[in-house]
Enzyme design. Structure first.
Site: not given
Ligand code: SIN
Length: 275
Positions: A99, A101, A250, A266
């Site tokens: 995805h 974000d 990611h 994050r």
């Molecule tokens: C995310 O998708 O923002 C988190 C990625 C993760 O926890 O490694």
């Protein structure tokens, strides 16, 4: 000046000799910006940022905003710092799908910054794929067909995840309407085109049904996530890793158990309308 070394052939670079806790000079900021635009994913090892310092660093790139769906707990006093946590008895809300974000919002974040606080040894990697390369390696015929097309991005997938599973994600009562974004977006800084279709939030293409769209979405996912197009990051506590949501997808690998503790903070930097 900081140093730089590529992480692999697909994307990513490690920036060395920089302490993100200090106020960065104009030269250091320019160095990091240039590296970000060239490499898409940047890694800084051995950092120890409190939430205020993480916010300060993120704001170099764009305003820090909370998640529009309020999906997760945030650090007290810092609504822009999301807690991504997996702990005994409270599994984290999963992200084990490719995805970009919050792509369902009208102005998806420019980039995201993840700071690892606690990591389960050898587990909980995050994968990144290069969406410039995904676009550029399609055939001329496929690019001609996709260029100018738009796709619907819908946050309902996040609501389903948070509300239907036992996890630490907060309950979501409402999602704003889906948004149409170009299938190939132009990066506002580099001028390069990147594929902007992720299989999690994209439900269908404009003027097509979901059933008609799915095989193409599945193909583009497979094409983007080819082994030679990804960097897989094995976390160490103290890592700060940032990625460009306009040029990467990611995927958080879910190979840890509810007993493994994993804690990340994050932040996201605001972006603009994709074109
Ligand atoms: C995310 O998708 O923002 C988190 C990625 C993760 O926890 O490694």
């Amino acid at each position: 000046m900081p140093g730089i070394k590529p992480l692999n052939a697909a994307l990513g670079a490690q920036i060395t000799d920089i302490d993100l806790n200090t106020e960065l000079s104009a030269e250091q900021v320019q160095f990091v910006r240039d590296a970000f635009h060239e490499h898409i994913v940047l890694l800084f090892r051995g950092q120890d940022l409190d939430p205020a310092a993480q916010m300060r660093f993120t704001e170099i790139f764009g305003e820090v905003k909370g998640h529009p769906l309020k999906t997760r707990r945030t650090v007290d006093g810092f609504p822009g710092v999301l807690i991504i946590e997996n702990q005994p008895g409270k599994p984290g809300a999963r992200n084990d799908y490719w995805h970009s974000d919050i792509s369902h919002s009208p102005q998806p974040p420019l980039g995201s910054i993840l700071h690892a606080k606690v990591v389960p040894e050898g587990k909980g990697d995050t994968m990144f794929c290069n969406m410039y390369a995904a676009w550029e390696s399609l055939s001329d015929g496929m690019r001609d067909m996709l260029d100018g097309m738009k796709a619907w991005h819908d946050g309902a997938a996040t609501m389903a995840r948070n509300n239907n599973e036992q996890n630490d994600g907060l309950e979501i009562r409402e999602v704003p309407p889906p948004h149409l974004h170009p299938v190939a977006r132009t990066h506002p800084e580099t001028g390069r085109k990147a594929l902007f279709v992720n299989p999690h939030f994209v439900t269908h293409f404009e003027d097509m049904t979901a059933a008609e769209s799915r095989p193409l979405i599945d193909f583009l996912e497979k094409h983007s996530g080819r082994h030679e197009n990804i960097y897989r990051h094995s976390w160490r506590a103290g890592d700060v890793l940032m990625w460009d949501n306009r040029a990467a997808m990611h995927y958080a690998v879910l190979d840890y158990t509810p007993e493994d503790r994993r804690l990340m903070h994050r932040t996201t930097a605001a972006g603009d309308t994709p074109y």
